[in-house]
Design a protein around this motif. Structure first.
Motif, PDB file in Angstrom:
ATOM      1  N   SER A  37      38.913  31.022  34.562  1.00 26.12           N
ATOM      2  CA  SER A  37      37.928  31.648  35.439  1.00 26.12           C
ATOM      3  C   SER A  37      37.211  32.771  34.721  1.00 26.12           C
ATOM      4  N   GLY A  38      36.202  33.291  35.402  1.00 21.91           N
ATOM      5  CA  GLY A  38      35.558  34.524  34.971  1.00 21.91           C
ATOM      6  C   GLY A  38      36.386  35.685  35.506  1.00 21.91           C
ATOM      7  N   TYR A  39      35.799  36.841  35.570  1.00 19.93           N
ATOM      8  CA  TYR A  39      36.530  38.013  36.041  1.00 19.93           C
ATOM      9  C   TYR A  39      36.954  37.874  37.499  1.00 19.93           C
ATOM     10  N   LEU A  40      37.936  38.651  37.886  1.00 28.25           N
ATOM     11  CA  LEU A  40      38.538  38.545  39.215  1.00 28.25           C
ATOM     12  C   LEU A  40      38.251  39.781  40.073  1.00 28.25           C
ATOM     13  N   THR A  41      37.250  40.524  39.703  1.00 19.71           N
ATOM     14  CA  THR A  41      36.915  41.784  40.363  1.00 19.71           C
ATOM     15  C   THR A  41      36.531  41.617  41.825  1.00 19.71           C
ATOM     16  N   GLU A  46      41.011  36.413  51.306  1.00 22.10           N
ATOM     17  CA  GLU A  46      41.076  34.950  51.499  1.00 22.10           C
ATOM     18  C   GLU A  46      41.182  34.226  50.151  1.00 22.10           C
ATOM     19  N   ASP A  47      40.452  34.703  49.143  1.00 18.83           N
ATOM     20  CA  ASP A  47      40.514  34.105  47.804  1.00 18.83           C
ATOM     21  C   ASP A  47      41.913  34.249  47.217  1.00 18.83           C
ATOM     22  N   PRO A  72      37.681  45.492  36.529  1.00 20.15           N
ATOM     23  CA  PRO A  72      39.128  45.341  36.760  1.00 20.15           C
ATOM     24  C   PRO A  72      39.419  44.199  37.734  1.00 20.15           C
ATOM     25  N   ASP A  73      40.478  43.458  37.436  1.00 16.03           N
ATOM     26  CA  ASP A  73      40.872  42.340  38.290  1.00 16.03           C
ATOM     27  C   ASP A  73      41.450  42.844  39.596  1.00 16.03           C
ATOM     28  N   ARG A  74      41.202  42.109  40.643  1.00 22.57           N
ATOM     29  CA  ARG A  74      41.828  42.374  41.942  1.00 22.57           C
ATOM     30  C   ARG A  74      42.824  41.247  42.156  1.00 22.57           C
TER      31      ARG A  74
END
Length: 82
Positions: A37-41, A46-47, A72-74
């Motif tokens: 994936s790309g970034y998780l920011t 729900e995701d 930053p990733d969430r």
């Protein structure tokens, strides 16, 4: 196959299951084992639930330190971050 490959997330960017691709040993990558994936920011609650339900339990971040700081990733506490 494309519909199985792409993970549709409202805050996700470029999520794809790499299952089905051939390996060097003439086998194939198993489905639900490797996702890129790309970034998780911008992930929303729900995701995160969808990712956990899909089987994601470890995220290996290959970005540079500056990219990690900028975006930053969430993640859920249920997902290990490396």
């Amino acid at each position: 196959m494309t519909s199985r490959r792409i993970l549709s997330l409202s805050g996700g960017f470029n999520f794809r299951d790499l299952g089905g691709y051939p390996t060097i040993g003439q086998s194939t990558v198993k489905w639900h084992k490797l996702v890129r994936s790309g970034y998780l920011t911008d992930l929303v609650d729900e995701d995160l639930k969808k990712l956990i339900d899909y089987g994601i339990d470890i995220v290996i971040d290959l970005r540079s330190e500056s990219e990690v700081i900028s975006y930053p990733d969430r993640l859920s506490e249920e997902i290990e971050y490396i």
